[in-house]
Design a protein around this motif. Structure first.
Motif, PDB file in Angstrom:
ATOM      1  N   TYR A  36       0.842  -1.186   0.000  1.00 54.94           N
ATOM      2  CA  TYR A  36       0.000   0.000   0.000  1.00 54.94           C
ATOM      3  C   TYR A  36       0.883   1.243   0.000  1.00 54.94           C
ATOM      4  CZ  TYR A  36      -3.418  -3.408   1.623  1.00 54.94           C
ATOM      5  OH  TYR A  36      -4.219  -4.517   1.746  1.00 54.94           O
ATOM      6  N   GLY A  41      -2.433  12.582   5.317  1.00 45.97           N
ATOM      7  CA  GLY A  41      -3.837  12.934   5.370  1.00 45.97           C
ATOM      8  C   GLY A  41      -4.747  12.089   4.508  1.00 45.97           C
ATOM      9  N   GLN A  42      -4.210  11.037   3.894  1.00 46.18           N
ATOM     10  CA  GLN A  42      -5.011  10.182   3.021  1.00 46.18           C
ATOM     11  C   GLN A  42      -5.042   8.748   3.539  1.00 46.18           C
ATOM     12  OE1 GLN A  42      -3.904  10.382  -1.121  1.00 46.18           O
ATOM     13  NE2 GLN A  42      -3.717  12.609  -1.112  1.00 46.18           N
ATOM     14  N   ALA A  43      -6.065   8.031   3.111  1.00 47.65           N
ATOM     15  CA  ALA A  43      -6.132   6.598   3.391  1.00 47.65           C
ATOM     16  C   ALA A  43      -5.093   5.870   2.547  1.00 47.65           C
ATOM     17  CB  ALA A  43      -7.529   6.069   3.070  1.00 47.65           C
ATOM     18  N   PRO A  44      -4.668   4.719   3.001  1.00 49.97           N
ATOM     19  CA  PRO A  44      -3.770   3.903   2.163  1.00 49.97           C
ATOM     20  C   PRO A  44      -4.434   3.548   0.836  1.00 49.97           C
ATOM     21  CG  PRO A  44      -3.785   3.100   4.417  1.00 49.97           C
ATOM     22  CD  PRO A  44      -4.897   4.105   4.311  1.00 49.97           C
ATOM     23  N   ARG A  45      -3.591   3.360  -0.184  1.00 52.24           N
ATOM     24  CA  ARG A  45      -4.067   2.939  -1.505  1.00 52.24           C
ATOM     25  C   ARG A  45      -3.372   1.638  -1.860  1.00 52.24           C
ATOM     26  NH1 ARG A  45      -2.938   5.360  -7.528  1.00 52.24           N
ATOM     27  NH2 ARG A  45      -0.834   5.601  -6.686  1.00 52.24           N
ATOM     28  N   LEU A  46      -4.165   0.670  -2.278  1.00 51.70           N
ATOM     29  CA  LEU A  46      -3.598  -0.624  -2.657  1.00 51.70           C
ATOM     30  C   LEU A  46      -2.802  -0.498  -3.949  1.00 51.70           C
ATOM     31  CD1 LEU A  46      -3.417  -3.737  -2.288  1.00 51.70           C
ATOM     32  CD2 LEU A  46      -5.529  -3.889  -3.638  1.00 51.70           C
ATOM     33  N   ALA A  55      -2.849  -3.651  -8.627  1.00 52.22           N
ATOM     34  CA  ALA A  55      -4.269  -3.322  -8.461  1.00 52.22           C
ATOM     35  C   ALA A  55      -4.729  -2.442  -9.625  1.00 52.22           C
ATOM     36  CB  ALA A  55      -4.486  -2.619  -7.138  1.00 52.22           C
ATOM     37  N   PHE A  99       0.544  -5.720   9.375  1.00 48.02           N
ATOM     38  CA  PHE A  99       1.204  -4.776   8.489  1.00 48.02           C
ATOM     39  C   PHE A  99       2.655  -4.600   8.925  1.00 48.02           C
ATOM     40  CE2 PHE A  99      -2.356  -2.927   6.128  1.00 48.02           C
ATOM     41  CZ  PHE A  99      -3.448  -3.248   6.932  1.00 48.02           C
TER      42      PHE A  99
ATOM     43  N   ILE B  39      -9.449  -0.784  10.531  1.00 53.18           N
ATOM     44  CA  ILE B  39      -8.007  -0.634  10.711  1.00 53.18           C
ATOM     45  C   ILE B  39      -7.797   0.732  11.357  1.00 53.18           C
ATOM     46  CG2 ILE B  39      -5.771  -0.447   9.526  1.00 53.18           C
ATOM     47  CD1 ILE B  39      -8.560  -1.844   7.514  1.00 53.18           C
ATOM     48  N   TYR B  98     -10.087   3.611  10.126  1.00 53.70           N
ATOM     49  CA  TYR B  98     -10.530   3.382   8.759  1.00 53.70           C
ATOM     50  C   TYR B  98     -11.418   2.141   8.695  1.00 53.70           C
ATOM     51  CZ  TYR B  98      -6.476   6.261   7.311  1.00 53.70           C
ATOM     52  OH  TYR B  98      -5.550   7.270   7.130  1.00 53.70           O
ATOM     53  N   ASP B 112      -8.847  -3.350  -0.791  1.00 54.45           N
ATOM     54  CA  ASP B 112      -8.844  -2.617  -2.056  1.00 54.45           C
ATOM     55  C   ASP B 112      -9.654  -1.322  -2.029  1.00 54.45           C
ATOM     56  OD1 ASP B 112     -11.357  -4.341  -4.082  1.00 54.45           O
ATOM     57  OD2 ASP B 112     -11.247  -4.053  -1.902  1.00 54.45           O
ATOM     58  N   TRP B 114     -11.063   1.708   0.687  1.00 51.47           N
ATOM     59  CA  TRP B 114     -10.956   2.270   2.023  1.00 51.47           C
ATOM     60  C   TRP B 114     -11.880   3.479   2.172  1.00 51.47           C
ATOM     61  CZ3 TRP B 114      -6.687   1.086   5.583  1.00 51.47           C
ATOM     62  CH2 TRP B 114      -5.830   0.080   5.114  1.00 51.47           C
ATOM     63  N   GLY B 115     -12.353   3.681   3.387  1.00 49.62           N
ATOM     64  CA  GLY B 115     -12.977   4.950   3.705  1.00 49.62           C
ATOM     65  C   GLY B 115     -11.891   6.009   3.863  1.00 49.62           C
ATOM     66  N   GLN B 116     -12.314   7.248   4.010  1.00 52.49           N
ATOM     67  CA  GLN B 116     -11.345   8.346   4.139  1.00 52.49           C
ATOM     68  C   GLN B 116     -10.700   8.393   5.515  1.00 52.49           C
ATOM     69  OE1 GLN B 116     -13.847  11.728   3.286  1.00 52.49           O
ATOM     70  NE2 GLN B 116     -14.312  12.078   5.457  1.00 52.49           N
TER      71      GLN B 116
END
Lengths: 108, 124
Positions: A36, A41-46, A55, A99, B39, B98, B112, B114-116
């Protein structure tokens, strides 16, 4: 619990350079590792799942390799938007899903 | 397009219960074959899995062993939502929480979508 150890903690590189990030598991997890990317300030990205599968929408400069206990995420040529923190995650032995501690790729 | 959105109080007093809801739009929680999880990420630190459930086929709920005694994940299929309850919170539970979709059998076998994320601070 399967512990994932990422190295290095910080990688200082310039745009255009190649980045190689490592993730080592405390036991074999076959190919069940994902990667990831997380920006502030952002969510993880796969990026990558099951060690080597990109992905949806992930550029081909990102690639994953490895099996067993040693895994690598490679960014072939860093773009400015690639400077971020990267995490690996295993799903072979759960619960718990675990993780790694993360590798920060920073601009040199 | 599937989207997840967390909601709940941003401030919780120590020893009380943290309650968050994840609202899912663009697809159903039940019957999809996917897993749905929580998470968290303390400020400046890494990611910690809290728990996940599956509401189809072999229904199951799994929790992190380190949090199991304090955590409950529940589902409201009629509202297409799922919730997190964490009891007896302390400052160590301060984190961004999250919700996310994942899978171990169908489709993409990782988190794959996720919420913000929502920041929860535990105050003394």
């Amino acid at each position: 619990e399967t512990v994932l150890t990422q190295s290095p903690a910080t990688l200082s590189l310039s745009p255009g350079e190649r980045a190689t990030l490592s993730c080592r598991a405390s036991q074999s997890v076959d190919r069940f590792v994902a990667w990831y990317q997380q920006k502030p300030g952002q969510a993880p990205r796969l990026l990558i799942y099951d060690a080597t599968n990109r992905a949806t929408g992930i550029p081909d400069r990102f690639s994953g390799s490895g099996s067993g206990a040693d895994f690598t995420l490679t960014i072939s040529s860093l773009e400015p938007e690639d400077f971020a923190v990267y995490y690996c995650q295993q799903r072979k032995y759960w619960p718990p899903l675990t993780f790694g501690g993360g590798t920060k790729v920073e601009m040199k | 397009q599937l989207q997840l959105q967390e909601s709940g109080p941003g401030l919780v007093k120590a020893s009380e219960t943290l309650s968050l809801t994840c609202s899912v739009s663009g697809g159903a929680i039940s019957g999809s074959g996917h897993l749905w999880g929580w998470i968290r990420q303390p400020p400046g630190r890494g990611l910690e899995w809290i728990g996940s459930f599956r509401d189809s086929g072999r229904k199951s709920t799994n929790y992190s062993p380190s949090l199991r005694s304090r955590v409950t994940i529940s589902i409201d299929s009629s509202k297409n939502q799922f919730s997190l309850s964490l009891t007896s919170v302390t400052a160590a539970d301060t984190a961004v929480y999250y919700c996310a979709r994942h899978s171990d059998t169908v489709g993409i076998t990782a988190f794959d979508i996720w919420g913000q994320g929502t920041m929860v601070t535990v105050s003394s």
